[in-house]
Scaffold this motif. Sequence first.
Motif, PDB file in Angstrom:
ATOM      1  N   GLY A  80       0.899  -1.087  -0.160  1.00  0.00           N
ATOM      2  CA  GLY A  80       0.009  -0.003   0.062  1.00  0.00           C
ATOM      3  C   GLY A  80       0.901   1.341   0.048  1.00  0.00           C
ATOM      4  N   HIS A  81       0.313   2.451  -0.636  1.00  0.00           N
ATOM      5  CA  HIS A  81       1.112   3.581  -0.742  1.00  0.00           C
ATOM      6  C   HIS A  81       0.138   4.717  -0.333  1.00  0.00           C
ATOM      7  N   TRP A  82       0.574   5.548   0.649  1.00  0.00           N
ATOM      8  CA  TRP A  82      -0.188   6.666   1.195  1.00  0.00           C
ATOM      9  C   TRP A  82      -0.230   7.708   0.095  1.00  0.00           C
ATOM     10  N   ILE A  83      -1.372   7.964  -0.210  1.00  0.00           N
ATOM     11  CA  ILE A  83      -1.718   9.231  -1.365  1.00  0.00           C
ATOM     12  C   ILE A  83      -2.768  10.179  -0.852  1.00  0.00           C
ATOM     13  N   GLY A  84      -3.119  10.122   0.338  1.00  0.00           N
ATOM     14  CA  GLY A  84      -4.104  10.977   0.935  1.00  0.00           C
ATOM     15  C   GLY A  84      -3.781  12.263   1.736  1.00  0.00           C
ATOM     16  N   SER A  85      -4.359  12.571   2.520  1.00  0.00           N
ATOM     17  CA  SER A  85      -4.136  13.802   3.360  1.00  0.00           C
ATOM     18  C   SER A  85      -4.018  13.595   4.880  1.00  0.00           C
ATOM     19  N   ARG A  86      -3.925  12.380   5.400  1.00  0.00           N
ATOM     20  CA  ARG A  86      -3.803  12.113   6.772  1.00  0.00           C
ATOM     21  C   ARG A  86      -2.414  11.644   7.223  1.00  0.00           C
ATOM     22  N   ASP A  87      -1.822  12.620   8.057  1.00  0.00           N
ATOM     23  CA  ASP A  87      -0.241  12.579   8.493  1.00  0.00           C
ATOM     24  C   ASP A  87      -0.013  11.188   8.885  1.00  0.00           C
ATOM     25  N   ALA A  88      -1.060  10.689   9.780  1.00  0.00           N
ATOM     26  CA  ALA A  88      -0.687   9.430  10.536  1.00  0.00           C
ATOM     27  C   ALA A  88      -0.443   8.276   9.635  1.00  0.00           C
ATOM     28  N   TRP A  89      -1.120   8.441   8.512  1.00  0.00           N
ATOM     29  CA  TRP A  89      -0.982   7.311   7.368  1.00  0.00           C
ATOM     30  C   TRP A  89       0.546   7.663   6.754  1.00  0.00           C
ATOM     31  N   ARG A  90       0.811   8.704   6.613  1.00  0.00           N
ATOM     32  CA  ARG A  90       2.175   9.064   6.115  1.00  0.00           C
ATOM     33  C   ARG A  90       3.353   8.567   6.702  1.00  0.00           C
ATOM     34  N   GLU A  91       3.117   8.629   8.207  1.00  0.00           N
ATOM     35  CA  GLU A  91       4.010   8.165   9.057  1.00  0.00           C
ATOM     36  C   GLU A  91       4.207   6.693   8.742  1.00  0.00           C
ATOM     37  N   THR A  98       5.830   2.724  15.185  1.00  0.00           N
ATOM     38  CA  THR A  98       6.232   2.877  16.741  1.00  0.00           C
ATOM     39  C   THR A  98       5.375   3.876  17.577  1.00  0.00           C
ATOM     40  N   ASP A  99       4.524   4.652  16.945  1.00  0.00           N
ATOM     41  CA  ASP A  99       3.973   5.972  17.474  1.00  0.00           C
ATOM     42  C   ASP A  99       2.679   5.413  18.216  1.00  0.00           C
ATOM     43  N   ILE A 100       2.666   5.472  19.484  1.00  0.00           N
ATOM     44  CA  ILE A 100       1.665   5.134  20.408  1.00  0.00           C
ATOM     45  C   ILE A 100       0.433   6.195  20.263  1.00  0.00           C
ATOM     46  N   ASN A 101       0.575   7.225  19.648  1.00  0.00           N
ATOM     47  CA  ASN A 101      -0.448   8.000  19.445  1.00  0.00           C
ATOM     48  C   ASN A 101      -0.953   8.085  17.934  1.00  0.00           C
ATOM     49  N   ASN A 102      -0.217   7.385  16.963  1.00  0.00           N
ATOM     50  CA  ASN A 102      -0.687   7.019  15.740  1.00  0.00           C
ATOM     51  C   ASN A 102      -2.355   6.571  15.643  1.00  0.00           C
ATOM     52  N   GLU A 103      -2.893   7.507  15.208  1.00  0.00           N
ATOM     53  CA  GLU A 103      -4.604   7.510  15.213  1.00  0.00           C
ATOM     54  C   GLU A 103      -5.087   6.181  14.385  1.00  0.00           C
ATOM     55  N   PHE A 104      -4.560   5.814  13.551  1.00  0.00           N
ATOM     56  CA  PHE A 104      -4.870   4.687  12.657  1.00  0.00           C
ATOM     57  C   PHE A 104      -4.595   3.249  13.414  1.00  0.00           C
ATOM     58  N   ILE A 105      -3.242   3.352  13.975  1.00  0.00           N
ATOM     59  CA  ILE A 105      -3.040   2.055  14.960  1.00  0.00           C
ATOM     60  C   ILE A 105      -3.852   2.057  15.883  1.00  0.00           C
ATOM     61  N   ASP A 106      -4.202   3.175  16.677  1.00  0.00           N
ATOM     62  CA  ASP A 106      -4.857   3.413  17.780  1.00  0.00           C
ATOM     63  C   ASP A 106      -6.326   3.003  17.590  1.00  0.00           C
ATOM     64  N   GLY A 107      -6.816   3.520  16.589  1.00  0.00           N
ATOM     65  CA  GLY A 107      -8.316   3.094  16.331  1.00  0.00           C
ATOM     66  C   GLY A 107      -8.478   1.580  15.990  1.00  0.00           C
ATOM     67  N   ALA A 108      -7.456   1.126  15.396  1.00  0.00           N
ATOM     68  CA  ALA A 108      -7.518  -0.322  15.070  1.00  0.00           C
ATOM     69  C   ALA A 108      -7.294  -1.153  16.372  1.00  0.00           C
ATOM     70  N   THR A 435      10.666  -4.509  13.543  1.00  0.00           N
ATOM     71  CA  THR A 435       9.702  -3.391  14.529  1.00  0.00           C
ATOM     72  C   THR A 435       8.253  -3.456  13.843  1.00  0.00           C
ATOM     73  N   PHE A 436       7.482  -3.491  14.776  1.00  0.00           N
ATOM     74  CA  PHE A 436       6.086  -3.606  14.355  1.00  0.00           C
ATOM     75  C   PHE A 436       5.173  -2.592  15.332  1.00  0.00           C
ATOM     76  N   PHE A 437       3.833  -2.977  15.827  1.00  0.00           N
ATOM     77  CA  PHE A 437       3.072  -2.012  16.196  1.00  0.00           C
ATOM     78  C   PHE A 437       3.200  -2.269  18.013  1.00  0.00           C
ATOM     79  N   PRO A 438       3.037  -1.005  18.654  1.00  0.00           N
ATOM     80  CA  PRO A 438       2.965  -1.136  19.950  1.00  0.00           C
ATOM     81  C   PRO A 438       1.525  -0.982  20.380  1.00  0.00           C
ATOM     82  N   ILE A 439       1.688  -1.227  21.826  1.00  0.00           N
ATOM     83  CA  ILE A 439       0.190  -1.023  22.653  1.00  0.00           C
ATOM     84  C   ILE A 439       0.026   0.419  22.563  1.00  0.00           C
TER      85      ILE A 439
END
Length: 456
Positions: A80-91, A98-108, A435-439
């Motif tokens: 997948g490649h980010w083409i949109g407007s949300r910075d958390a996806w770009r990250e 690794t960002d515990i505050n990433n809204e899309f990992i957090d939501g998932a 490295t994968f996703f954090p709590i």
Amino acid sequence: MSLRDISSAGRWSAPLLALCLGVFVAGCDSLIDVENPNNVLDEDIRKPEGAASVANGALYTVEDGYDFMLVPYTVLGDEGHWIGSRDAWRELDFGIPTDINNEFIDGAFDNFAQGRWMADEAIKILEGLDADGELGERDLLAEAYLWAAISYTAIADWMDDFALSDRKEAGPAIGAANMSSFYDTALGYLTSGLAIASTGDLGRNLTAMKARTQHARAVWNMIGSFPNPGGPSNLAATLPNGGLVMDAGAAADAAAALALDGTDWVFQFEYTSATLASNLGFQFNERLEHRIGDLWINPTADDKEVESVKMTDPIDGVPDPRLEDFVDTFAGDDFLDITILSGRLMHLIIAEDALARGTPADMTTFASSINTVRGWGGVTGTWSAASAITADSILRHERGVNLFMQGVRVHDLYRFGMRSDNWQTTSPAVQTPGTFFPITIIEIRSNCHLNQDFEC
């Protein structure tokens, strides 16, 4: 009356949990004796009449969480490649999981954790009914074991840490070094399931998931202990067998699954407008936050969609038909099915084990499995030891096009020393492969074991 829906392709779909415990109740006079079918109490769903609802509720929540977490995983890799407007996806696209505050990992994370909890709860309920001799259809328990095994394997695959919280009762973090225990739990569930159902589609799926989980555990054992964090991303040469999995148990179970069904079968989580929404379809095809990555396709002039398939088959030299089939199914669909298991995956597990062993007999097995998968996928050229492409290269290619967006690509990038073109040099994906996703923050804020502002 059953809420299970199995097609000839081995697909399952589940109704909304509200339907499981509401409309289902209302439609069967003898099911549960409650005045208001929308107000089902905990003790009601523990009655024998509610067994199918419990099993389907577990399926629904596992499907939902799996779909939500698969999208960040896919964007983290090169599929997948980010083409949109949300910075958390770009990250994520840049290789920063690794960002515990990433809204899309957090939501998932919330959906993901709920799926795990509901699958375990379903097992407790159904095991209790079974022990009391009140579970009329024991396959429901075997199914619950399968849903839980899928959930636990995905958690171990995609998370660097996890907490087994129970509703309002917080659980401590397992710890990164202990995440492989989730594979052990999954394998225990699968063994219990196979004691109930060892034949038919269900037996095939349980056996295939056992192969999938053992293979995944072997991958975790490699990339969870990279010898040089902070060094170059290409560390495959330092891993046993160049990152290849040699696991006799995984290969044996894959062969057993193929003995039950030797066709080009597929087992999928199904998402429809009548059952369950698809976050994968929403993010890629409705919101257009992402598209398929540049390694695989040529984008349209506006960079939003797929113009054509770029990835060519290394033997036939044409745009790979397996990827073309995927793109044709994927494009514009807001309800995308997710492949969990397949006959192709089983052959690829067998092929990889054989290649890692490397004896002449093993290489015959490797060629047979690779060419079976190629024949199923519509390519005409077969691989042999005399081919210009190496065995390692053809395995990586076949895994890439046959397991596309099935939640294994980032692992392959790490263990084979590859990287996404979008990963930044300083990103964790490059600097600390594995490295994968954090709590995430949603759990940290509410969990007394993780948040010093609370007492347990």
